[in-house]
Design a protein around this motif. Structure first.
Motif, PDB file in Angstrom:
ATOM      1  N   GLN A  10      13.005 -16.859 -19.934  1.00 44.51           N
ATOM      2  CA  GLN A  10      12.394 -15.914 -19.015  1.00 44.51           C
ATOM      3  C   GLN A  10      13.470 -15.089 -18.304  1.00 44.51           C
ATOM      4  N   GLY A  17      14.799  -6.735 -20.058  1.00 44.66           N
ATOM      5  CA  GLY A  17      13.761  -5.772 -19.706  1.00 44.66           C
ATOM      6  C   GLY A  17      14.296  -4.685 -18.785  1.00 44.66           C
ATOM      7  N   LEU A  20      16.656  -2.385 -20.666  1.00 42.49           N
ATOM      8  CA  LEU A  20      15.930  -1.436 -21.504  1.00 42.49           C
ATOM      9  C   LEU A  20      15.458  -0.253 -20.694  1.00 42.49           C
ATOM     10  N   VAL A  24      16.383   3.699 -21.117  1.00 43.48           N
ATOM     11  CA  VAL A  24      15.400   4.770 -21.310  1.00 43.48           C
ATOM     12  C   VAL A  24      15.593   5.875 -20.263  1.00 43.48           C
ATOM     13  N   LEU A  85      18.490   6.519 -26.897  1.00 48.27           N
ATOM     14  CA  LEU A  85      17.148   5.945 -26.839  1.00 48.27           C
ATOM     15  C   LEU A  85      16.900   5.038 -28.048  1.00 48.27           C
ATOM     16  N   PRO A  89      16.499  -0.386 -28.258  1.00 50.43           N
ATOM     17  CA  PRO A  89      15.938  -1.586 -28.875  1.00 50.43           C
ATOM     18  C   PRO A  89      16.965  -2.360 -29.700  1.00 50.43           C
TER      19      PRO A  89
ATOM     20  N   ILE B  56       9.420   4.796 -29.069  1.00 49.42           N
ATOM     21  CA  ILE B  56      10.510   3.947 -28.562  1.00 49.42           C
ATOM     22  C   ILE B  56      10.586   4.055 -27.045  1.00 49.42           C
ATOM     23  N   ALA B  57      10.470   5.282 -26.540  1.00 47.29           N
ATOM     24  CA  ALA B  57      10.589   5.485 -25.091  1.00 47.29           C
ATOM     25  C   ALA B  57       9.526   4.706 -24.325  1.00 47.29           C
ATOM     26  N   SER B  60      10.112   0.721 -24.734  1.00 44.16           N
ATOM     27  CA  SER B  60      11.240   0.207 -23.949  1.00 44.16           C
ATOM     28  C   SER B  60      11.000   0.395 -22.456  1.00 44.16           C
ATOM     29  N   GLY B  61      10.363   1.509 -22.088  1.00 43.82           N
ATOM     30  CA  GLY B  61      10.112   1.776 -20.679  1.00 43.82           C
ATOM     31  C   GLY B  61       9.157   0.777 -20.050  1.00 43.82           C
ATOM     32  N   ALA B  63       8.763  -2.355 -21.160  1.00 47.90           N
ATOM     33  CA  ALA B  63       9.178  -3.739 -21.424  1.00 47.90           C
ATOM     34  C   ALA B  63       9.444  -4.516 -20.141  1.00 47.90           C
ATOM     35  N   ALA B  64      10.107  -3.866 -19.187  1.00 41.59           N
ATOM     36  CA  ALA B  64      10.482  -4.566 -17.956  1.00 41.59           C
ATOM     37  C   ALA B  64       9.259  -5.112 -17.235  1.00 41.59           C
ATOM     38  N   VAL B  67       7.642  -8.102 -19.289  1.00 36.56           N
ATOM     39  CA  VAL B  67       8.441  -9.320 -19.298  1.00 36.56           C
ATOM     40  C   VAL B  67       8.210 -10.141 -18.035  1.00 36.56           C
ATOM     41  N   LYS B  68       8.091  -9.451 -16.901  1.00 33.13           N
ATOM     42  CA  LYS B  68       7.935 -10.151 -15.631  1.00 33.13           C
ATOM     43  C   LYS B  68       6.673 -11.009 -15.604  1.00 33.13           C
ATOM     44  N   GLU B  69       5.643 -10.571 -16.339  1.00 37.07           N
ATOM     45  CA  GLU B  69       4.386 -11.305 -16.334  1.00 37.07           C
ATOM     46  C   GLU B  69       4.486 -12.628 -17.100  1.00 37.07           C
ATOM     47  N   GLY B  70       5.493 -12.739 -17.962  1.00 42.28           N
ATOM     48  CA  GLY B  70       5.722 -13.998 -18.660  1.00 42.28           C
ATOM     49  C   GLY B  70       4.743 -14.300 -19.770  1.00 42.28           C
ATOM     50  N   PHE B 204       6.670  -5.189 -27.296  1.00 40.44           N
ATOM     51  CA  PHE B 204       8.104  -5.417 -27.480  1.00 40.44           C
ATOM     52  C   PHE B 204       8.508  -5.093 -28.925  1.00 40.44           C
ATOM     53  N   GLY B 207       8.881  -1.020 -30.213  1.00 40.83           N
ATOM     54  CA  GLY B 207      10.130  -0.286 -30.013  1.00 40.83           C
ATOM     55  C   GLY B 207      11.158  -0.601 -31.078  1.00 40.83           C
ATOM     56  N   VAL B 208      11.289  -1.886 -31.416  1.00 42.30           N
ATOM     57  CA  VAL B 208      12.272  -2.299 -32.416  1.00 42.30           C
ATOM     58  C   VAL B 208      11.873  -1.766 -33.796  1.00 42.30           C
ATOM     59  N   LEU B 240       4.190   6.552 -17.808  1.00 47.04           N
ATOM     60  CA  LEU B 240       4.592   5.938 -16.538  1.00 47.04           C
ATOM     61  C   LEU B 240       3.537   6.189 -15.462  1.00 47.04           C
TER      62      LEU B 240
END
Lengths: 127, 278
Positions: A10, A17, A20, A24, A85, A89, B56-57, B60-61, B63-64, B67-70, B204, B207-208, B240
């Motif tokens: 985590q 995260g 990334l 961006v 950009l 990834p 991709i934008a 990746s934008g 992702a943060a 991720v926090k939500e787990g 996730f 983007g890759v 956003l």
């Protein structure tokens, strides 16, 4: 033990995260700088994307894009931002190798290396 | 049309695509390529290149936040990415070989299919499977937080999921979309991974996967800075803003409207592809 490794997962994920998102935002900023130069110089030229020509060689390769950016070409700088950009990834996958290695998970270090290899092959102009 | 007018109009269109895509969860990429080819008369290869960059934008934008939500499962994601990235390379390779009207027709069909999927009532994914030997060996079993405590899940049918992911990657590389719909089907329906886990893990992976084909598109000269610039900035800003107002918005009607737009665009793509106008 399982709990500890979950926490590490985590934690690594959160760092990645944020990384990334920074990538961006940075690339968007670079694209905007390039856009201002491009629009100031070529804003009043006619736009034409109807016929496909393909980009010139120096907008296709990492080397060419950097060379054009140094000469403050608007299109070159936009392309540099886009390159960054595309790289975010890739960086994310590279960091995952580190994360799995730190947990001693050799199986997933192997899987992640395969993914990274495919990405680098593509960026290097493969297929 | 001058470059400045074109840039502003494409940016506005991309902003709307990003906003709607994020509000409805269907992704902005699916409407971008039809928007660029049908309304702005952009060659489909340029449109796909620009769309990939925007995919991709947004991935990746976001992702943060995810991720926090787990919820996302990085092992499932990474393993399946072997399939999606190799598929993406294949898709990008096919895109350089087939005529553009064939790509347009395929795109239209995929649009119609996504609209159909999005209208279907989602069955409650309350899977309780015994651990699958292969999934266990691949350490895919996981858990995620719920108000009632941790919920455990055991993915099944890994080979089916892997094959579907290869297909999703190929479509993504061929059409420049995230193909989130196929990814969620592979994880949700085939592998019986809970919806929350499959959607965030799919984000996730998108983007890759897109990066794998974007490299090929860049090297082939399909990514034009003048076009990709307003598309990427517009979609990113739209998604956003969409993520910010998502909580308050009534998305049910919006989803219905957006699905209808997708159907119309899908039919247009098929028609123009068949009649040879793209």
């Amino acid at each position: 033990m399982a709990l500890v490794s979950k926490w590490t997962d985590q934690r690594v994920e959160e760092i990645i995260g944020n990384l990334l998102r920074t990538g961006v935002m940075l690339s968007a900023a670079i694209v905007m700088i390039g856009a201002s130069i491009y629009l100031l110089r070529h804003g009043l030229s006619p736009a034409g994307y109807h016929v496909f020509q393909g980009e010139p060689n120096d907008l296709r390769t990492v080397h060419g894009i950097i060379a054009r950016s140094i000469h403050l070409s608007g299109r070159g700088i936009i392309q540099l931002g886009l390159l960054l950009l595309i790289a975010t990834p890739v960086a994310r996958v590279a960091f995952a190798i580190y994360g799995f290695a730190a947990e001693g998970d050799r199986l997933y270090v192997g899987f992640t290396i395969i993914v990274l290899a495919v990405l680098l092959y593509s960026l290097a102009g493969g297929s | 049309m001058t470059v400045i007018v074109f840039t502003v109009l494409v940016a506005i269109g991309s902003f709307c695509a990003g906003l709607l895509g994020s509000l409805t969860g269907l992704g902005g990429g699916v409407v971008l390529v039809p928007l660029l080819t049908l309304f702005f008369k952009v060659d489909i290869r340029y449109a796909i290149g620009a769309s990939l960059v925007s995919v991709i934008a947004t991935s990746s934008g976001a992702a943060a936040a995810y991720v926090k939500e787990g919820f996302s499962n990085i092992r499932i994601g990474m393993f399946l990415e072997i399939a999606t990235t190799i598929g993406a390379l294949l898709g990008a390779y096919i895109a350089t070989k087939v005529p553009s009207h064939a790509i347009a027709i395929t795109f239209g069909v995929v649009l119609l299919y996504s609209a159909y999927i999005s209208r279907r009532v989602r069955p409650k994914s309350e899977w309780h499977n015994p651990p699958d030997p292969l999934a266990t060996k691949l350490k895919m079993n996981g858990s995620f937080p719920t108000p009632e405590g941790l919920r455990y899940y055991n993915p099944v049918r890994v080979p089916v999921g892997f094959s579907l992911m290869f297909g999703a990657g190929t479509l993504s590389g061929l059409l420049g979309i995230g193909s989130g719909a196929v990814k969620v089907i592979a994880m949700d329906h085939a592998m019986k991974i809970p919806f929350k886990v499959s959607t965030t893990t799919s984000n996730f992976m998108i983007g890759v996967t897109a990066a794998a084909s974007a490299g090929v598109y860049l090297n082939r000269g399909y990514i034009d800075p003048g076009l990709a610039m307003p598309v990427m900035l517009g979609v990113l800003a739209g998604s956003l803003v969409g993520a910010k107002i998502l909580v308050k918005a009534e998305t049910k009607i919006l989803r219905a409207v957006f699905s209808l737009v997708i159907v119309v665009l899908g039919l247009q793509m098929v028609y123009q592809g068949i009649s040879g106008r793209i």
